[in-house]
Motif scaffolding. Sequence first.
Motif, PDB file in Angstrom:
ATOM      1  N   ARG A 249     -14.090  -2.187 -12.674  1.00  0.00           N
ATOM      2  CA  ARG A 249     -14.851  -1.244 -12.305  1.00  0.00           C
ATOM      3  C   ARG A 249     -15.396  -1.037 -13.678  1.00  0.00           C
TER       4      ARG A 249
ATOM      5  N   SER B 173     -26.037   1.073 -11.907  1.00  0.00           N
ATOM      6  CA  SER B 173     -25.851   1.024 -10.975  1.00  0.00           C
ATOM      7  C   SER B 173     -24.386  -0.078 -10.498  1.00  0.00           C
ATOM      8  N   ASP B 174     -23.809   0.119  -9.635  1.00  0.00           N
ATOM      9  CA  ASP B 174     -23.313  -1.373  -9.641  1.00  0.00           C
ATOM     10  C   ASP B 174     -22.120  -0.671  -7.591  1.00  0.00           C
ATOM     11  N   ASP B 175     -22.598   0.185  -7.281  1.00  0.00           N
ATOM     12  CA  ASP B 175     -22.201   0.434  -5.694  1.00  0.00           C
ATOM     13  C   ASP B 175     -22.819  -0.323  -4.486  1.00  0.00           C
ATOM     14  N   ASP B 176     -21.994  -0.430  -3.534  1.00  0.00           N
ATOM     15  CA  ASP B 176     -22.350  -1.400  -2.647  1.00  0.00           C
ATOM     16  C   ASP B 176     -22.773  -2.890  -2.533  1.00  0.00           C
TER      17      ASP B 176
ATOM     18  N   TYR C 164     -24.925  -5.192 -11.841  1.00  0.00           N
ATOM     19  CA  TYR C 164     -25.112  -3.920 -12.051  1.00  0.00           C
ATOM     20  C   TYR C 164     -26.173  -4.138 -11.526  1.00  0.00           C
ATOM     21  N   ARG C 165     -27.230  -3.251 -11.415  1.00  0.00           N
ATOM     22  CA  ARG C 165     -28.463  -3.110 -11.077  1.00  0.00           C
ATOM     23  C   ARG C 165     -29.140  -2.484 -12.440  1.00  0.00           C
TER      24      ARG C 165
ATOM     25  N   ASN D 259     -18.868  -7.339  -6.124  1.00  0.00           N
ATOM     26  CA  ASN D 259     -18.106  -6.569  -6.912  1.00  0.00           C
ATOM     27  C   ASN D 259     -16.265  -6.550  -6.042  1.00  0.00           C
ATOM     28  N   ASP D 260     -16.772  -6.106  -4.768  1.00  0.00           N
ATOM     29  CA  ASP D 260     -15.026  -5.899  -4.179  1.00  0.00           C
ATOM     30  C   ASP D 260     -14.505  -7.685  -4.479  1.00  0.00           C
TER      31      ASP D 260
ATOM     32  N   GLN E 159     -30.521  -8.048  -3.901  1.00  0.00           N
ATOM     33  CA  GLN E 159     -29.600  -6.382  -3.889  1.00  0.00           C
ATOM     34  C   GLN E 159     -30.699  -6.252  -5.084  1.00  0.00           C
TER      35      GLN E 159
ATOM     36  N   ALA F 199     -16.514   1.761 -14.029  1.00  0.00           N
ATOM     37  CA  ALA F 199     -16.339   3.010 -14.188  1.00  0.00           C
ATOM     38  C   ALA F 199     -15.159   3.576 -15.012  1.00  0.00           C
TER      39      ALA F 199
END
Length: 340
Positions: free
Chosen positions: A293, A279-282, A274-275, A286-287, A263, A295
Amino acid sequence: MGRGGDHDDWTGTNGEPNVQGARHHGADRRERDALRAAQLYYVQDLTMEAIARDLGVSRSTVSRLLSLAKRTGLVKIELDPPRGRATSLVRDLEDRYGVRAQVVPTDGSLSEAEVLERVAAHAAHVVQPLISSGMTVGLAWGSTLSALSKHLVHKPTHDTVFVQLNGAANPLTTGISYASDILFRFGTAFTARVEQFPVPAFFDRAETRAAMWQERSVIRVLDTHRKIRLAVFGLGSIDSAVPSQIYRGGYVSTQEARALREQGVVGDVATVFYRSDGSDDDIAMNDRSTGPRLADLRRIPQRLAVVAGRGKLAALRGALEGRLMTDLVVDEGTAWRLLR
């Protein structure tokens, strides 16, 4: 048995040795000797050999007394170089990424473990003036924070709280002793209250995390998180020569580490991944993570990242791109590789 006025310190009313009084007397003596050694060394510029002769002790004892003086706050060392003489590395870091940076001098002969110790010792001096009475400070457990906490010096405060940013339990261990040791050292150094976060580092399912976040005991800690004015953390990295605690402590399985790489994950802060662009979405794990978070992390006014070793280079670059920190302590070699 004591002499003259010292008699009451050494014996009780029944003539038995007063062990507590003897220990107290010995501690006072060591503190007086530490203060005298520090005055002779830092103020009068005497050599350790000369101080040893003055105190009638060995040179190694003088070294221990000077360490005691720093550890207990009798001696405070501050570095405040004029801004016009800041190194080019510091200026470049600040100009490119908008962070307040301190670069720790290192050389190519040091191992990654030695670089970590040198950076941790420097960071302990950096963090001390940032912490004051009435503050709430968030701490992420990990190899870097563990090393840093061992170099803290005594600075009494009041109404200060240190709170754990993320849970520490995993399928192999509760993680309580590891995380609480870090909190305890900070709490002791600053005479502050500590708040543990008694949840796993990762839940097995995202739904479990969502349900736990409704529990009153968890809500109380999360409310404390919202009061944080300073966060102190290291960066996790799969590729570091000194493995991050999250990878060596059984928190991430081999299969999960492989999925994270696929990922594009380069690092984590408080078990939130994070990438390379920050970013840390998807990112599925992390869920299930109990860390803040990213943010929410960015909303904390001051965020100090402590980074040591070239194995953290990709993690550092991603964290800087994601504006995850306002302040940075980093070793010279890693800073040079980042910028050059």
